[in-house]
Structure formats: C-alpha cells, structure tokens
Design an enzyme around this catalytic site. Structure first.
Site, PDB file in Angstrom:
ATOM      1  NE  ARG A  11     -23.659  -8.985   6.783  1.00 14.85           N
ATOM      2  CZ  ARG A  11     -23.312  -8.608   8.089  1.00 14.85           C
ATOM      3  NH1 ARG A  11     -24.229  -9.192   9.022  1.00 14.85           N
ATOM      4  NH2 ARG A  11     -22.453  -7.913   8.576  1.00 14.85           N
ATOM      5  N   GLY A  36     -21.139 -10.439  10.505  1.00 10.65           N
ATOM      6  CA  GLY A  36     -20.196  -9.733  10.750  1.00 10.65           C
ATOM      7  C   GLY A  36     -19.152 -10.447  11.535  1.00 10.65           C
ATOM      8  CB  THR A  43     -22.300  -9.218  17.059  1.00 13.70           C
ATOM      9  OG1 THR A  43     -22.446  -7.668  16.507  1.00 13.70           O
ATOM     10  CG2 THR A  43     -23.044  -9.394  18.260  1.00 13.70           C
ATOM     11  CG  ASP A  68     -26.737  -6.351  18.054  1.00 10.36           C
ATOM     12  OD1 ASP A  68     -25.884  -7.007  18.265  1.00 10.36           O
ATOM     13  OD2 ASP A  68     -27.385  -6.112  16.991  1.00 10.36           O
ATOM     14  NE  ARG A 114     -26.239  -1.885   8.218  1.00  8.34           N
ATOM     15  CZ  ARG A 114     -25.794  -3.181   7.707  1.00  8.34           C
ATOM     16  NH1 ARG A 114     -26.654  -4.143   7.588  1.00  8.34           N
ATOM     17  NH2 ARG A 114     -24.705  -3.100   6.904  1.00  8.34           N
ATOM     18  CG  ASP A 118     -23.293  -4.158  15.936  1.00  6.85           C
ATOM     19  OD1 ASP A 118     -22.326  -3.584  16.011  1.00  6.85           O
ATOM     20  OD2 ASP A 118     -24.105  -4.430  14.983  1.00  6.85           O
ATOM     21  CG  ASP A 176     -30.042 -10.642  16.278  1.00  5.00           C
ATOM     22  OD1 ASP A 176     -29.438 -10.606  15.312  1.00  5.00           O
ATOM     23  OD2 ASP A 176     -30.632  -9.820  16.874  1.00  5.00           O
TER      24      ASP A 176
HETATM   25  P1  ADP Z   1     -25.599 -11.561  12.472  1.00  2.00           P
HETATM   26  O1  ADP Z   1     -25.662 -13.130  12.820  1.00  2.00           O
HETATM   27  O2  ADP Z   1     -24.507 -11.064  12.718  1.00  2.00           O
HETATM   28  O3  ADP Z   1     -27.015 -10.978  12.890  1.00  2.00           O
HETATM   29  P2  ADP Z   1     -26.912 -11.490   9.908  1.00  2.00           P
HETATM   30  O4  ADP Z   1     -28.233 -10.905  10.521  1.00  2.00           O
HETATM   31  O5  ADP Z   1     -26.513 -11.103   8.547  1.00  2.00           O
HETATM   32  O6  ADP Z   1     -25.817 -11.360  11.016  1.00  2.00           O
HETATM   33  O7  ADP Z   1     -27.097 -13.084   9.887  1.00  2.00           O
HETATM   34  C1  ADP Z   1     -26.005 -13.887   9.386  1.00  2.00           C
HETATM   35  C2  ADP Z   1     -26.708 -15.030   8.588  1.00  2.00           C
HETATM   36  O8  ADP Z   1     -27.316 -16.017   9.326  1.00  2.00           O
HETATM   37  C3  ADP Z   1     -27.225 -14.438   7.496  1.00  2.00           C
HETATM   38  O9  ADP Z   1     -26.532 -14.266   6.247  1.00  2.00           O
HETATM   39  C4  ADP Z   1     -28.132 -16.104   7.104  1.00  2.00           C
HETATM   40  O10 ADP Z   1     -27.181 -17.087   6.427  1.00  2.00           O
HETATM   41  C5  ADP Z   1     -28.344 -16.502   8.544  1.00  2.00           C
HETATM   42  N1  ADP Z   1     -29.917 -16.160   8.875  1.00  2.00           N
HETATM   43  C6  ADP Z   1     -30.252 -14.650   9.282  1.00  2.00           C
HETATM   44  N2  ADP Z   1     -31.543 -14.737   9.288  1.00  2.00           N
HETATM   45  C7  ADP Z   1     -31.951 -16.171   9.174  1.00  2.00           C
HETATM   46  C8  ADP Z   1     -33.393 -16.688   9.379  1.00  2.00           C
HETATM   47  N3  ADP Z   1     -34.430 -15.800   9.710  1.00  2.00           N
HETATM   48  N4  ADP Z   1     -33.254 -17.843   9.079  1.00  2.00           N
HETATM   49  C9  ADP Z   1     -32.082 -18.740   8.777  1.00  2.00           C
HETATM   50  N5  ADP Z   1     -31.182 -18.113   8.613  1.00  2.00           N
HETATM   51  C10 ADP Z   1     -30.878 -16.806   8.827  1.00  2.00           C
HETATM   52  O1  F6P Z   2     -21.119  -6.810  12.588  1.00  5.55           O
HETATM   53  C1  F6P Z   2     -21.841  -5.763  13.197  1.00  5.55           C
HETATM   54  C2  F6P Z   2     -21.960  -4.731  12.136  1.00  5.55           C
HETATM   55  O2  F6P Z   2     -20.511  -4.111  11.861  1.00  5.55           O
HETATM   56  C3  F6P Z   2     -22.859  -3.492  12.032  1.00  5.55           C
HETATM   57  O3  F6P Z   2     -22.455  -2.430  13.217  1.00  5.55           O
HETATM   58  C4  F6P Z   2     -22.908  -2.930  10.845  1.00  5.55           C
HETATM   59  O4  F6P Z   2     -23.988  -2.290  10.642  1.00  5.55           O
HETATM   60  C5  F6P Z   2     -22.771  -4.135  10.071  1.00  5.55           C
HETATM   61  O5  F6P Z   2     -22.162  -4.973  10.687  1.00  5.55           O
HETATM   62  C6  F6P Z   2     -22.269  -3.830   8.541  1.00  5.55           C
HETATM   63  O6  F6P Z   2     -21.864  -5.142   8.122  1.00  5.55           O
HETATM   64  P1  F6P Z   2     -21.640  -5.145   6.429  1.00  5.55           P
HETATM   65  O7  F6P Z   2     -21.111  -3.836   5.931  1.00  5.55           O
HETATM   66  O8  F6P Z   2     -20.201  -6.155   6.528  1.00  5.55           O
HETATM   67  O9  F6P Z   2     -22.705  -5.988   6.244  1.00  5.55           O
END
Ligand code: ADP
Ligand code: F6P
Length: 322
Positions: A76, A15, A129, A133, A175, A131, A107
């Site tokens: 993502r 995000g 982020t 978190d 979320r 969040d 993360d």
């Molecule tokens: P955030 O980084 O904000 O936590 P996401 O959880 O959507 O957001 O993760 C962002 C991107 O990081 C994912 O779309 C994917 O490309 C990569 N990613 C997430 N989890 C993994 C994983 N277990 N191994 C490798 N890449 C990952």
């Molecule tokens: O960036 C974090 C966050 O805004 C969360 O609070 C929310 O749940 C999520 O991203 C929503 O992301 P999207 O709808 O873009 O997948």
C-alpha cells in the site's frame, strides 16, 4: 495488435489474493505470445517508484499457478495519491520502455492505474481482492479461495462449539464489504450474520435470538461477524453476561488471504489475465476487466468506480430465513 505497444508491465497492489499468480502468469504468457515483452514490477506502486523492474519470460511464471500470495509482492503506497508522484511514476515507465501496465488489485489500485493513464501510460485493471467488492464485476480473484478457507474453519469452530454448548462469534475479513460474511453465513448455516452494509447495532436482537434458540434445544449459536463491524471479543463478553451462555470469539484473520487458490480462482484469473494482456496489446487504456452476467468484458475505469454494489436483498433475506 497495436504496433505502438512493444513492452508492458505487470504489478499487484493492495491486499494480496489467492489467484493473483495465475493472473500474472496469464498476462506474461499471453503478451509474449502476442510478440510483446513483459516487465514485472515488484511491490506494487512502491516498487514502480523504486524502479524494482525486471524482464519476465515464460519460465519466470512456471510453477506459480498453484501458489497463494503474489510472486511480485504487493504494497500500500499512500504517496501514490500525489500528483507529482504519479507523474514521476509515468516518467519511470517511459525510462524503462514500458508502454502499458496491467494492475491487479482492488478499487484503490484502479485509482492509481487511472492516474498513470492520465500521464500517458496505458493501463488495464484486473479485479484482485478477496472482498468481492468491485461493483462492475460479479467475480474478484481470491474470493472463492478465501470464502472456502473461512467456511472450513467455521465448520471446525462449530464442532467444538456444539460439544461445549457454547455461542461462537466468528469474525471474517471484510473491512467495508460483507460478502465473505454473507456467503459463510449461508454456507455454514450461521444463526446470525452481521454485515457492515446492513447491521443495525441492536445487540439485544442477537441476545433474544440466542435465548430463544437455546430454549428450543439448539446446542450452539454461530454468529458470523464481518471485520468491518469488529469488536468480536467485547461483543462475546456482553453476550455471555446477558445470556448466561458461554460465548467465545474467534478472529480468522489473515489465514483467509493465503493458501493455494481454488480451481475457480485459477481459472477466472487466467482468463482475466489473458484478456487484460490482449486489450492492452491492442492499445486500449484506462479500462478494467470484469466478469459480468456470465461473460468476460471490460469497463472504463471511471465508469467502473462510479458503479455501486449492494448486498443482494433476496440473498440477505434467505440468510435470515434458513
Ligand atoms: P485495493 O487496491 O485493494 O483497493 P488500496 O485501497 O489499499 O487497496 O489501494 C492500493 C494502492 O493503490 C494504494 O496503496 C495506493 O498506492 C494506490 N491508490 C489508492 N487510492 C489511490 C488514489 N486515489 N490515487 C492514486 N493511487 C491510489
Ligand atoms: O484484501 C482485502 C482485505 O483483506 C480486507 O478485507 C481487509 O479489511 C484488509 O484487506 C486488511 O488489509 P491489511 O491489514 O493488509 O491492510
């Protein structure tokens, strides 16, 4: 500085968050001042796989510090969880002469950075982020802007809510994390705060609270509901039916992720971006930058991902009391 590191890449992932541009700007300018070239990677890991990679100079980040979103774009990219895809990404980095990458995200993005490090590409994460978190860091880029945007919006809903003597359920982002809800709950003086980490799903308690407050003469009743609990509209219908008090739901949504970053987000993002560029240029890898106990520092990614972050008990108690 390490003479192994000649070129670094930078990407934003997951995000978006206000302040990401300030972080990108700092990474680019600090690395260049260290004598290291920088390549921008568009659309997170998806753009890396599609080789959307371009050389960045100081001027490419001019006039960006005040802008929301991310100039690199974000995505993502679920396929990045696959081992072969990660190996392919590492090969693409080598092909483009990229010795290390700064990954700005949450993360999930750190997991991707960790995978690249396993395949021989140095990586440093930055907490980006709204969040808040990320367990290893007391601060994440974008939280301050998001929480201020939400607070201002909630003040406005409160005005009309009081005028109409209504109850308002206002849903804020998060979320899996209730930090935006907790901070707004305190800063907006909400009557009830529902956090994914603590909510017991006992709606009767909320209903009793509304009825008691109305008896005491309160004109409005603000409930801050975190996205992770959701269902604000159906909750409003049930509360209205049980209390006889007009109840409306407002979902603030993506407005919380946009807008010009606050001074705090620009400042912290700038320091974190510079810090990440410096340690990457020194040859460090598989680490994340953090702000903890008043200092900028860095942690091993695995250690950071294994750390736990809980809603601070005292702060939550205060929110229930005042
Ligand atoms: P955030 O980084 O904000 O936590 P996401 O959880 O959507 O957001 O993760 C962002 C991107 O990081 C994912 O779309 C994917 O490309 C990569 N990613 C997430 N989890 C993994 C994983 N277990 N191994 C490798 N890449 C990952
Ligand atoms: O960036 C974090 C966050 O805004 C969360 O609070 C929310 O749940 C999520 O991203 C929503 O992301 P999207 O709808 O873009 O997948």
């Amino acid at each position: 500085m390490s003479d192994q590191i000649k070129t670094i890449g930078v990407l934003t992932s997951g995000g978006d968050a206000p302040g990401m541009n300030a972080a990108i700007r700092a990474v680019v300018r600090k690395a260049l001042s260290n004598g290291v070239s920088v390549k921008g990677i568009k659309r997170g890991y998806a753009g890396l796989l599609a080789e959307e990679i371009f050389e960045m100079g100081r001027r490419d980040v001019s006039d960006t510090i005040q802008r929301g979103g991310t100039i690199l774009g974000t995505a993502r990219c679920l396929e990045f969880k696959e081992e072969e895809v990660q190996a392919q990404a590492a090969e693409i980095c080598k092909k483009h002469g990229i010795d290390g990458i700064v990954v700005i995200g949450g993360d999930g993005s750190y997991r991707g950075a960790q995978a690249l490090a396993r395949h021989g590409i140095n990586t440093i994460g930055i907490p980006g982020t709204i969040d808040l978190d990320i367990a290893c860091s007391d601060y994440t880029i974008g939280f301050d802007t998001a929480v201020n945007t939400a607070m201002q919006a909630i003040d406005k809903v409160r005005d009309t809510s009081s005028s109409h003597e209504r109850c308002s359920i206002i849903e804020v982002m998060g979320r899996n994390a209730g930090y935006i809800a907790l901070w707004c709950g305190i800063a907006n003086g909400a009557e009830d705060i529902l956090l994914p980490e603590t909510y017991d799903y006992n709606e009767q308690n909320i209903i009793n609270n509304i009825i008691q407050n109305r008896k005491k003469g309160k004109k409005h009743h603000i409930i801050i509901n975190a996205e992770g609990i959701g269902h604000s509209t159906s909750m409003a219908r049930r509360i209205e039916a049980a209390t006889g008090i007009e109840t409306r739901a407002t979902i603030l949504g993506y407005m919380q992720r946009g807008g010009s970053p606050t001074c705090k987000d620009r400042y912290y993002a700038s320091i974190m971006g510079a810090y990440a560029a410096d340690i990457l240029c020194e040859g460090k890898s598989n680490r994340v930058v953090a702000y903890r106990h008043g200092e900028f520092t860095d942690f091993d990614i695995e250690e950071a991902l294994n750390m736990e972050k809980k809603i601070p008990e005292y702060q939550y108690l205060v929110s229930k009391t005042i």
